[in-house]
Design a protein around this motif. Structure first.
Motif, mmCIF file in Angstrom:
data_model
loop_
_atom_site.group_PDB
_atom_site.id
_atom_site.type_symbol
_atom_site.label_atom_id
_atom_site.label_comp_id
_atom_site.label_asym_id
_atom_site.label_seq_id
_atom_site.Cartn_x
_atom_site.Cartn_y
_atom_site.Cartn_z
ATOM 1 N N UNK A 237 0.851 -1.200 0.000
ATOM 2 C CA UNK A 237 0.000 0.000 0.000
ATOM 3 C C UNK A 237 0.888 1.252 0.000
ATOM 4 N N UNK A 238 1.899 1.201 0.843
ATOM 5 C CA UNK A 238 2.826 2.342 0.901
ATOM 6 C C UNK A 238 3.454 2.578 -0.473
ATOM 7 N N UNK A 239 3.814 1.482 -1.117
ATOM 8 C CA UNK A 239 4.441 1.580 -2.442
ATOM 9 C C UNK A 239 3.460 2.184 -3.450
ATOM 10 N N UNK A 240 2.199 1.746 -3.361
ATOM 11 C CA UNK A 240 1.171 2.282 -4.280
ATOM 12 C C UNK A 240 0.973 3.770 -4.047
ATOM 13 N N UNK A 241 0.952 4.167 -2.779
ATOM 14 C CA UNK A 241 0.746 5.594 -2.473
ATOM 15 C C UNK A 241 1.954 6.430 -2.927
ATOM 16 N N UNK A 242 3.128 5.848 -2.798
ATOM 17 C CA UNK A 242 4.320 6.579 -3.274
ATOM 18 C C UNK A 242 4.258 6.756 -4.793
#
Lengths: 337, 507
Positions: A237-242
């Protein structure tokens, strides 16, 4: 095929010439036009039109399984009533129409709407379908209740994607294979749809120079949506938001005055728990013309997260002044005011 | 005769066992195919005839296995090649056959004796399959029966959709009957799934009056159901009454699901013995209509001698490779493996992920996986190796990962254990039994890895990282090997099948 079409055209022209020739002969020979001559000329013309139609039908590729007779009649009618232009037009239509490929004029930012609108409040439950009832129905995991749990999953189609996905995720831990796998397949459909959007938009970036900012914004929205819908969790999720942040910033670079891009960036930053820059971006969106009433709840959330409770209240007071636009926030407003 | 160059039995010659296989050996690699190959190689004195049923010849590039010498016959049939009749000829149809068909459908709904009705209809069908196929397509009686059943079950739905659904689902059954008349005889029929293969085996059993053995790896009916629930080609809305909260899947989807359930019931009715790989699937077979006294469990077995070489080939230490060995298809949920790798690579940058399995079966899905790899920034960290021999993989792998959403008893997990590779697998099929053990004695051997929920990349990554801790990894490796050595040897499996075949052939 080209030769056959040409031959069909010539036959039809000959049919047309039959009428003209007959008329000329009649004029030069100072004949009076008798009914018998008219019938003979028409028969001559009909014969050639029919021959032209037959040659035409036999020479064109078979378009559908049932079209031979219909196409023959069409060619005959055109040859009969439009002796030259009819067959010529049909020949051209077949020649160029059959192999014509429609150009891809789709505009990805128009056709690929994210399922969650950025500009509207979340959808509420459909009629009598209440999320909490469904959750409660799923909690009885006995084997006898498996069919009922399966039916409950069907009802999630009437919920907003975000709520439906949270319920489907509960069902992914169900002991029944059918329930678990159906939940998985529903979630995968949501996910596949967004991933397909991302793929299409990424490909569209190459050829969309003039609309690059809009493509970047749509990419940001789709990456953000993966996280917003909880389709990805934790590190992913963090990667997607980044990724979403990267595309939103790119959109802003390409179009610095675009208020929706600043609003999107602000929501991404809020999701990333970067509250100060998120607030700044929300204000920038307002300054660039984004409706203040839509931004206020998010600004209030930023203030709340930063523990600036004294700022939250006036914002919510402003929200409360237009309850019809923020009815879904009424429980929050009730507590605070 | 095989169009792929397989052997053909001389006219009048017979085999010992006819293997009826749907969508697997020898044209598709995978767990079931490996198992079939293992059985054929492990029983060299038994002459096998193979009948393969596939969807379309385009879907198969050729044989993925070299057929052992004891395969004496191979023939393939493709459902997409169902012959079409171009001219409709008016006919009344066979009254007796449609009366049987009516009773058979009632029996499948629990109203009548299924065994008797099945016997009746199969006898009639085999007597003149081509005539019954044409009757089904063109006769008044077939039309009337379709109309009656439409009125009874789907009246408010599209008749056209109903008509073509019924036609397309039943047409292959008549094709199976025509095929059954041409297949060379053998002493025993062994079918490895229900479905169309199961139906063909049921016909062969009746035609030859020989015993029929059924081994189910996954539960075919269940897997079809999952596929059908996801299928986009069925244009069918679910029926949901939101005022009463009653919901059911759409009528046409239900029709297809019930069709495969019916094929399952027919196959169970005809087969003896009915074999599952583990107790959970045996229970499921009984629930789906298999007579309990005919059901047995025979787990997969591993060739320990072959695997010992792979253990010897391992180098000192724990390799930095996490592998997933399986076809790149949705049921293996390769995307969860990729997301898992994203989490792992964030914490352990030196780890590599290998996906070893054919990508041809679902190219669109394989492309999506490659796209996701790029989107997750895993290029260079995750490799798609295509089909590989396990000899080239296991010695280089630290952990054998299985992210499948559905499995039975995955052979690859057992092979991994025997080759010294612990496993992290989803809690599907009997993966938990394989990894944690079943029963006190088995569990005492210790966990041979970890079990996680489906589609949970964070939890999967967490378990993989924890398992890479040297002392835990060594303990898991030891437990895995001990478990296979004690409960899952090839010898145990082959002995049981040899006994089944001997008994069937002697009947």
């Amino acid at each position: 095929m080209r030769l056959a079409l040409l031959f069909a055209l010539l036959v039809s022209l000959a049919g047309a010439d039959g009428i003209c020739l007959g008329a000329l002969v009649a004029r030069d020979a100072a004949f009076t036009l008798t009914p018998a001559f008219g019938v003979a000329a028409l028969a001559w013309h009909l014969g050639f039109a029919a021959a032209g139609a037959a040659v035409f039908v036999l020479s064109v590729p078979k378009l559908t399984t049932d079209s031979t007779l219909a196409l023959g009649l069409l060619a005959l009618a055109l040859g009969l009533f439009l002796p030259v232009l009819g067959v010529l037009g049909l020949a051209l239509a077949v020649r160029f129409g059959v192999n014509h490929k429609r150009g891809d004029r789709r505009r990805p930012w128009q056709s690929l709407d994210p399922s969650v609108s950025l500009h509207a409040p979340p959808r509420v439950a459909h009629r009598n379908v209440v999320a909490s009832d469904l959750v409660s129905a799923l909690s009885d995991r006995s084997p006898e209740n498996a069919e009922h749990r399966f039916q409950v999953l069907l009802l999630t189609r009437h919920l907003s994607p975000r709520i439906a996905i949270s319920i489907l995720k509960l069902a992914m831990k169900d002991p029944s294979d059918e329930v678990r796998l159906f939940a998985f397949s529903r979630i995968e459909r949501f996910r596949a749809s967004i991933e397909s959007n991302i793929k299409t938009l990424t490909a569209a970036k190459e050829g969309a120079i003039e609309d690059a900012a809009r493509v970047e914004l749509r990419l940001a929205e789709n990456h953000w949506e993966l996280g917003y819908l909880h389709l990805v969790e934790g590190t992913v999720r963090l990667y997607a938001l980044q990724n979403a942040r990267k595309h939103a910033m790119e959109a802003i670079v390409l179009s610095p005055e675009a208020a929706p891009a600043h609003f999107m960036l602000a929501r991404i930053l809020l999701a990333l728990a970067e509250y100060v820059p998120a607030s700044a971006s929300f204000y920038r969106a307002i300054n660039l013309g984004y409706p203040r009433k839509r931004v206020l709840p998010y600004l209030a959330e930023c203030a709340f997260r930063r523990r600036e409770f004294d700022v939250v209240k006036p914002m919510l007071r402003e929200v409360a002044s237009k309850p019809e636009e923020h009815f879904y926030l009424s429980p929050v407003v009730d507590i605070w005011l | 005769m095989s169009r792929y160059g397989g052997p053909t039995l001389a006219k009048g010659a017979t085999a010992d066992v006819t293997l009826v296989l749907e969508g697997t050996y020898p044209f598709v690699s995978g767990g079931v195919s490996s198992w079939v190959h293992q059985i054929i190689r492990g029983l060299p004195a038994t002459k096998f005839s193979i009948v393969f049923i596939g969807a379309s010849p385009d879907a198969y590039e050729g044989m993925k296995y070299t057929l052992p010498d004891n395969v004496v016959h191979l023939e393939e049939h493709f459902l997409s090649e169902v012959p079409r009749s171009d001219r409709a000829v008016t006919r009344r149809g066979d009254e007796a056959f449609y009366q049987c068909s009516h009773s058979m459908h009632d029996a499948l709904r629990g109203e009548g004796d299924l065994s008797r009705e099945l016997q009746n209809i199969v006898v009639k069908l085999l007597a003149d399959p081509a005539k019954h196929r044409d009757d089904f397509l063109f006769s008044e009686l077939a039309w009337e029966q379709i109309c009656d059943r439409y009125d009874a079950t789907a009246k408010n739905k599209s008749f056209l959709e109903y008509f073509w659904t019924v036609r397309s689902m039943h047409a292959p059954l008549f094709a199976m009957a025509i095929i059954a008349a041409r297949i060379p005889r053998s002493h025993c029929i062994h079918v490895v799934s229900t479905g169309f293969a199961g139906f063909l085996a049921t016909l062969l059993k009746q035609a030859w009056r020989r015993p029929m053995v059924l081994t189910e790896h996954g539960i075919y009916t269940k897997e079809r159901r999952i596929e059908l629930l996801q299928a986009n080609w069925i244009k069918d809305e679910d029926d949901v009454d939101t005022t009463t909260e009653n919901a059911s899947i759409g009528v046409f989807r239900q029709l297809w699901i019930r069709f495969f359930e019916a094929l399952g019931k027919m196959t169970y009715e005809a087969a003896d013995p009915i074999v599952a790989l583990y107790e959970g699937n045996r229970t499921r077979q009984i629930k789906d209509g298999a007579p309990q006294d005919r059901t047995h469990v025979i787990p997969n077995g591993i060739d320990l001698v072959r695997m010992a070489k792979l253990r010897e080939a391992r180098k000192e230490g724990i390799p930095r490779v996490i592998g997933l060995i399986g076809r790149v298809v949705p049921i293996k949920d390769i995307k969860t493996f990729l997301r898992t790798m994203r989490v792992i690579c964030t914490q352990l940058p030196d780890i590599e992920g290998w996906i070893a399995g054919p990508t041809e079966e679902d190219r669109a899905y394989a492309d999506e996986c490659v796209e996701l790899t790029k989107s997750l920034g895993l290029e260079g960290r995750v490799k798609f190796l295509g089909f590989q021999k396990i000899e080239d993989l296991f010695p280089k792998m630290a952990i054998n990962v299985l992210t499948s959403i559905s499995e039975a008893q995955p052979l690859v997990v057992l092979e991994g254990f025997a080759a010294g590779v612990p496993s992290v697998a989803t809690d599907v099929g009997c993966c938990r039994e394989l990894i944690m053990g079943v029963g006190a004695e088995d569990r005492a051997l210790g966990p041979a890895g970890a079990v996680v929920d489906i589609a949970d990349p964070d939890a999967t990554a967490h378990q993989i990282i924890a398992l890479l801790e040297p002392s835990r990894w060594v303990a898991a490796q030891r437990a895995g090997f001990a478990r296979v050595e004690r409960y899952y040897t090839q010898k145990q499996m082959l002995d049981r099948y040899r006994s089944i075949y001997d008994k069937a052939i002697a009947t």
